[in-house]
Design a protein around this motif. Structure first.
Motif, PDB file in Angstrom:
ATOM      1  N   ARG A   1      32.887  52.382  36.473  1.00  0.00           N
ATOM      2  CA  ARG A   1      33.837  53.308  37.072  1.00  0.00           C
ATOM      3  C   ARG A   1      35.066  52.495  37.443  1.00  0.00           C
ATOM      4  NH1 ARG A   1      34.912  57.983  40.030  1.00  0.00           N
ATOM      5  NH2 ARG A   1      36.178  57.630  41.898  1.00  0.00           N
ATOM      6  N   VAL A   2      36.254  53.052  37.197  1.00  0.00           N
ATOM      7  CA  VAL A   2      37.519  52.359  37.432  1.00  0.00           C
ATOM      8  C   VAL A   2      38.367  53.155  38.407  1.00  0.00           C
ATOM      9  CG1 VAL A   2      39.626  51.455  36.375  1.00  0.00           C
ATOM     10  CG2 VAL A   2      37.471  51.439  35.076  1.00  0.00           C
ATOM     11  N   GLU A   3      38.893  52.474  39.420  1.00  0.00           N
ATOM     12  CA  GLU A   3      39.858  53.062  40.339  1.00  0.00           C
ATOM     13  C   GLU A   3      41.148  52.250  40.252  1.00  0.00           C
ATOM     14  OE1 GLU A   3      38.042  53.027  44.203  1.00  0.00           O
ATOM     15  OE2 GLU A   3      36.194  53.943  43.444  1.00  0.00           O
ATOM     16  N   ALA A   4      42.270  52.933  40.092  1.00  0.00           N
ATOM     17  CA  ALA A   4      43.573  52.272  39.990  1.00  0.00           C
ATOM     18  C   ALA A   4      44.207  52.192  41.370  1.00  0.00           C
ATOM     19  CB  ALA A   4      44.480  53.045  39.040  1.00  0.00           C
ATOM     20  N   VAL A   5      44.632  50.990  41.741  1.00  0.00           N
ATOM     21  CA  VAL A   5      45.195  50.731  43.067  1.00  0.00           C
ATOM     22  C   VAL A   5      46.623  50.218  42.897  1.00  0.00           C
ATOM     23  CG1 VAL A   5      44.941  49.415  45.206  1.00  0.00           C
ATOM     24  CG2 VAL A   5      42.896  50.099  43.913  1.00  0.00           C
ATOM     25  N   ALA A   6      47.547  50.782  43.635  1.00  0.00           N
ATOM     26  CA  ALA A   6      48.942  50.342  43.542  1.00  0.00           C
ATOM     27  C   ALA A   6      49.056  48.851  43.886  1.00  0.00           C
ATOM     28  CB  ALA A   6      49.811  51.163  44.491  1.00  0.00           C
ATOM     29  N   ALA A   7      49.840  48.129  43.094  1.00  0.00           N
ATOM     30  CA  ALA A   7      50.085  46.703  43.311  1.00  0.00           C
ATOM     31  C   ALA A   7      51.591  46.483  43.366  1.00  0.00           C
ATOM     32  CB  ALA A   7      49.463  45.875  42.184  1.00  0.00           C
ATOM     33  N   TYR A   8      52.077  46.037  44.514  1.00  0.00           N
ATOM     34  CA  TYR A   8      53.519  45.819  44.661  1.00  0.00           C
ATOM     35  C   TYR A   8      53.788  44.893  45.833  1.00  0.00           C
ATOM     36  CZ  TYR A   8      52.894  49.671  48.062  1.00  0.00           C
ATOM     37  OH  TYR A   8      52.446  50.484  49.086  1.00  0.00           O
ATOM     38  N   ASN A   9      54.982  44.325  45.807  1.00  0.00           N
ATOM     39  CA  ASN A   9      55.405  43.422  46.879  1.00  0.00           C
ATOM     40  C   ASN A   9      55.990  44.187  48.051  1.00  0.00           C
ATOM     41  OD1 ASN A   9      56.418  41.108  44.381  1.00  0.00           O
ATOM     42  ND2 ASN A   9      54.741  40.781  45.802  1.00  0.00           N
ATOM     43  N   THR A  10      55.803  43.614  49.229  1.00  0.00           N
ATOM     44  CA  THR A  10      56.436  44.114  50.451  1.00  0.00           C
ATOM     45  C   THR A  10      57.262  43.041  51.143  1.00  0.00           C
ATOM     46  OG1 THR A  10      54.454  43.583  51.749  1.00  0.00           O
ATOM     47  CG2 THR A  10      54.605  45.814  50.835  1.00  0.00           C
ATOM     48  N   ASP A  11      57.001  41.783  50.819  1.00  0.00           N
ATOM     49  CA  ASP A  11      57.754  40.688  51.422  1.00  0.00           C
ATOM     50  C   ASP A  11      59.210  40.759  50.957  1.00  0.00           C
ATOM     51  OD1 ASP A  11      58.952  37.916  51.533  1.00  0.00           O
ATOM     52  OD2 ASP A  11      56.995  37.472  52.433  1.00  0.00           O
ATOM     53  N   PRO A  12      60.190  40.737  51.874  1.00  0.00           N
ATOM     54  CA  PRO A  12      61.593  40.895  51.476  1.00  0.00           C
ATOM     55  C   PRO A  12      62.067  39.877  50.449  1.00  0.00           C
ATOM     56  CG  PRO A  12      61.353  41.116  53.853  1.00  0.00           C
ATOM     57  CD  PRO A  12      60.027  40.669  53.344  1.00  0.00           C
TER      58      PRO A  12
ATOM     59  N   ASP B   1      44.529  57.022  40.446  1.00  0.00           N
ATOM     60  CA  ASP B   1      43.667  57.596  39.419  1.00  0.00           C
ATOM     61  C   ASP B   1      42.299  56.918  39.424  1.00  0.00           C
ATOM     62  OD1 ASP B   1      45.658  59.286  38.572  1.00  0.00           O
ATOM     63  OD2 ASP B   1      46.124  58.178  36.737  1.00  0.00           O
ATOM     64  N   ALA B   2      41.310  57.624  38.920  1.00  0.00           N
ATOM     65  CA  ALA B   2      39.975  57.081  38.723  1.00  0.00           C
ATOM     66  C   ALA B   2      39.428  57.620  37.410  1.00  0.00           C
ATOM     67  CB  ALA B   2      39.052  57.441  39.880  1.00  0.00           C
TER      68      ALA B   2
END
Length: 218
Positions: free
Chosen positions: A102-113, A94-95
């Protein structure tokens, strides 16, 4: 790009304050003192629901009657309880245009097992790119490098380096080298996780063409 970054503070842990021309943005205020209780937030950004990022007590120290809150849509109920003048509940991708930014939303999540359960992609938690006075600041939240955030383009990357729940210094440096901001400011070390020495390890691994700036105040 000549950026002095005098307008950027990392108060502690992941508590970030960025000031522009008439606009003050806070991200994840936590463990603030009475001296930090300026009640001057134009915008309050919450990246996710962990206690060291969504702290109602600390949010109250920076908010005032006109503060608008930006947060993941999956935290809409919790964030509504903070009492902002308005709440902007966003999903990854989303923006939104707001007065002054101006704001842009960026997914934040882990990938390290080893840490997939800490910040799972399914929670739809966020980092943010804000454009303020012509400068793009990326405040990553608690995340690893992933297929979503490696597409970010920014002038200043404000990213976690402390390991355990987020990228460690080497992983964070590799991420910064991939997205190539003009400057990088590390967070999320030397407090709950990581150590002050993480800054030096991170700085040593970042491409010398990218300026690394120490902003952690305590």
């Amino acid at each position: 790009m000549g950026l002095d970054l005098d307008n950027v503070r990392v108060i502690t842990h992941s508590a970030v304050r960025i000031e522009g021309d008439g606009t003050v943005c806070y991200f994840d205020p936590y463990d603030l003192t009475d001296a930090d209780a300026a009640h001057d937030a134009t915008y309050l950004f919450i990246t996710h629901g962990h206690y060291d990022h969504l702290s109602p007590e600390d949010a109250a120290r920076v908010m005032n009657g006109r503060t608008q809150v930006i947060a993941p849509a999956t935290l809409a109920d919790e964030v509504a309880a903070l009492g902002g003048e308005a709440v902007h509940a966003l999903a990854p991708g989303d923006a939104v245009e707001l007065p002054g930014i101006r704001v842009e939303a960026v997914a934040a999540y882990n990938t390290d097992p080893a840490r997939l359960a800490k910040h799972p992609e399914a929670n739809r938690w966020l980092g943010y790119v804000i454009e303020l006075d012509g400068v793009r600041y990326y405040v990553a939240g608690d995340t690893d490098q992933n297929a979503d955030n490696e597409r970010v383009r920014c002038d200043v990357a404000i990213i976690p380096i402390g390991g355990t729940y987020t990228m460690d210094p080497a992983q964070a440096a590799a991420f910064v080298n991939a997205i190539r901001p003009a400057a990088a400011v590390p967070t999320h070390y030397g407090n709950i996780v990581g150590s002050p020495a993480d800054f030096d390890a991170f700085a040593a691994a970042v491409d010398p063409k990218i300026r690394v700036v120490r902003k952690m105040e305590r």
